[in-house]
Scaffold this active site. Structure first.
Site, PDB file in Angstrom:
ATOM      1  N   SER A 139       0.845  -1.195   0.000  1.00 27.01           N
ATOM      2  CA  SER A 139       0.000   0.000   0.000  1.00 27.01           C
ATOM      3  C   SER A 139       0.874   1.237   0.000  1.00 27.01           C
ATOM      4  O   SER A 139       1.929   1.271   0.648  1.00 27.01           O
ATOM      5  CB  SER A 139      -0.913   0.022   1.229  1.00 27.01           C
ATOM      6  OG  SER A 139      -1.577   1.272   1.336  1.00 27.01           O
ATOM      7  N   TYR A 152      -3.128  -1.234   9.948  1.00 19.88           N
ATOM      8  CA  TYR A 152      -3.100  -1.505   8.516  1.00 19.88           C
ATOM      9  C   TYR A 152      -1.759  -1.107   7.918  1.00 19.88           C
ATOM     10  O   TYR A 152      -1.131  -1.880   7.173  1.00 19.88           O
ATOM     11  CB  TYR A 152      -4.229  -0.745   7.825  1.00 19.88           C
ATOM     12  CG  TYR A 152      -4.147  -0.741   6.321  1.00 19.88           C
ATOM     13  CD1 TYR A 152      -4.520  -1.858   5.580  1.00 19.88           C
ATOM     14  CD2 TYR A 152      -3.708   0.398   5.626  1.00 19.88           C
ATOM     15  CE1 TYR A 152      -4.453  -1.855   4.190  1.00 19.88           C
ATOM     16  CE2 TYR A 152      -3.644   0.411   4.244  1.00 19.88           C
ATOM     17  CZ  TYR A 152      -4.014  -0.712   3.530  1.00 19.88           C
ATOM     18  OH  TYR A 152      -3.933  -0.704   2.163  1.00 19.88           O
ATOM     19  N   ASP A 186      -9.844   1.836  -7.250  1.00 19.98           N
ATOM     20  CA  ASP A 186     -11.208   2.137  -7.674  1.00 19.98           C
ATOM     21  C   ASP A 186     -12.001   0.840  -7.876  1.00 19.98           C
ATOM     22  O   ASP A 186     -12.198   0.364  -8.987  1.00 19.98           O
ATOM     23  CB  ASP A 186     -11.182   2.949  -8.970  1.00 19.98           C
ATOM     24  CG  ASP A 186     -12.540   3.537  -9.318  1.00 19.98           C
ATOM     25  OD1 ASP A 186     -13.512   3.300  -8.556  1.00 19.98           O
ATOM     26  OD2 ASP A 186     -12.638   4.238 -10.341  1.00 19.98           O
ATOM     27  N   THR A 187     -12.450   0.274  -6.765  1.00 19.52           N
ATOM     28  CA  THR A 187     -13.257  -0.942  -6.783  1.00 19.52           C
ATOM     29  C   THR A 187     -14.684  -0.620  -6.362  1.00 19.52           C
ATOM     30  O   THR A 187     -14.934   0.411  -5.721  1.00 19.52           O
ATOM     31  CB  THR A 187     -12.686  -1.990  -5.819  1.00 19.52           C
ATOM     32  OG1 THR A 187     -12.770  -1.487  -4.473  1.00 19.52           O
ATOM     33  CG2 THR A 187     -11.237  -2.317  -6.158  1.00 19.52           C
TER      34      THR A 187
END
Length: 237
Positions: A139, A152, A186-187
């Site tokens: 990430s 995270y 972009d899901t």
């Protein structure tokens, strides 16, 4: 072994929002794919294809991981070459002193342990066949943190460290290991969770799929140990 088709790749998370794009793209490039799944409703997202083999698996369970590897290595004519780790999870909203330690344990399990376990089980096969390519999803937050998501961020930073360590450890076995550092992807799930967000800079799954295909191919034979940012550069201007 070079990445000359026909070859096999495992794509964990291959029925998810990002994984669907990766699965479809790799199938279009001629790969035989083994895709573990755990949510039945997601199966409608992936195409029916002769080179796609789906297997129900809980990747936190060792025997299920072994079953995935067994399926991926059953065809000697299309040996296992690629391992793509897309499985992951995200939590945010609390600072460290407000976050139970169990949240950290859960994030490390889904973001790091599953990738480690799958790669660990696949490595003897890759070594025996003369090489391979591993791609893990990290990430951008691991290098550009933001408040409220320390568990995270820490787990994704650990994925980057694992990538670098594996690349050094298995270089002499002709196994390349690289990681991707996407911005927000972009899901459909992310759109639903953040309906008012500006999505112009969100990374597109189709773009990430092309980068993964490149990292699995011989065109990237000089690339290993890299953690590569992926973003919608056109949308950020």
């Amino acid at each position: 072994m070079t990445a000359t088709l026909p070859l096999t790749a495992i794509v964990t998370g291959g029925t998810g929002g990002l994984g669907t794009a990766v699965t479809e793209h790799l199938l279009s490039r001629g790969w035989r794919l083994v895709v573990p799944w755990c949510v039945e409703a997601e199966l409608d997202r992936v195409p029916v294809h002769p080179d796609l083999e789906l297997i129900h698996a809980d990747l936190s369970v060792e025997s299920d991981v072994e079953a995935v590897i067994d399926l991926a290595t059953k065809d000697d004519q299309r040996p296992l070459y690629g391992v793509v780790n897309l499985v992951g999870g995200f939590v945010s909203g609390q600072r460290v002193h407000e976050t139970p330690i169990e949240v950290l344990d859960a994030q490390l399990s889904i973001n790091l342990r599953i990738a480690y376990s799958l790669v660990q089980t696949a490595l003897p096969h890759l070594i025996r066949r003369g090489g391979g390519s591993v791609v893990c999803i990290g990430s951008a937050a691991a290098v550009r943190p933001f408040p409220g998501a320390a568990t995270y961020i820490a787990s994704k930073a650990a994925v980057g460290a694992l990538v670098e360590a594996l690349a050094v450890e298995y270089a002499c076995d002709n196994i390349r290991v690289n990681g991707l550092l996407p911005t927000m992807i972009d899901t459909p799930a992310n759109r639903e969770a953040m309906p008012e967000a500006d999505r112009t800079s969100w990374a597109r799954p189709s773009d990430i799929a092309e980068v993964i295909a490149f990292l699995l191919s011989d065109s990237s034979r000089a690339v290993t140990g890299a953690t590569i940012p992926v973003a919608n550069t056109a949308g950020s201007c």
